[in-house]
Design a protein around this motif. Sequence first.
Motif, short mmCIF file in Angstrom:
data_model
loop_
_atom_site.label_atom_id
_atom_site.label_comp_id
_atom_site.label_asym_id
_atom_site.label_seq_id
_atom_site.Cartn_x
_atom_site.Cartn_y
_atom_site.Cartn_z
N THR A 90 -10.51 -0.82 -1.19
CA THR A 90 -9.41 -0.75 -0.30
C THR A 90 -9.51 0.93 0.00
O THR A 90 -10.13 1.73 -0.32
N ILE A 112 -5.56 0.72 6.96
CA ILE A 112 -5.48 -0.03 5.78
C ILE A 112 -6.89 -0.77 5.94
O ILE A 112 -6.87 -1.70 6.92
N GLU A 113 -7.77 -0.74 5.01
CA GLU A 113 -8.75 -1.76 4.95
C GLU A 113 -8.82 -2.28 3.63
O GLU A 113 -8.53 -1.61 2.43
N TYR A 114 -9.03 -3.41 3.64
CA TYR A 114 -9.52 -4.50 2.17
C TYR A 114 -10.71 -5.31 2.38
O TYR A 114 -10.78 -5.71 3.22
N TYR A 155 0.76 -1.20 0.27
CA TYR A 155 0.03 0.07 0.08
C TYR A 155 0.77 1.25 -0.15
O TYR A 155 0.69 2.02 -0.79
#
Length: 120
Positions: free
Chosen positions: A91, A69-71, A21
């Motif tokens: 994301t 961070i997100e997915y 990322y």
Amino acid sequence: MVAASLPADQHAALIDLIRIYLDRSPRAQAERTLALVREHLDETQFAWRGGHGDESAFYYRIHSPVLLIEYDNHPGIFLTNPEPARFHVHTIVRAPNGNDYGRDLLAQHYRLHHGSNETG
């Protein structure tokens, strides 16, 4: 799960994942942010929800004082998949301590005109 408590191989894999990322940023910025992430590993949380198979939908979040961070695999909105699917991914990368989208004008207003950083 606290990131610092992961076994060495998973700890290294988490840092590699974060790098994916951060490497979208200019190199110097990515390295500064990664250094901050490493400084806050004792406060960094890793969460996983979902399957582990090659076709499984899943969600993960890496949350520290300096990086979020997100997915997430999503169901369709304009697509036809009614359930989360691996081909429909969202994301998010944010700096939870602020300023990732520029100045916090509301906080600046409160500080200048009301003597505080409170926004509500």
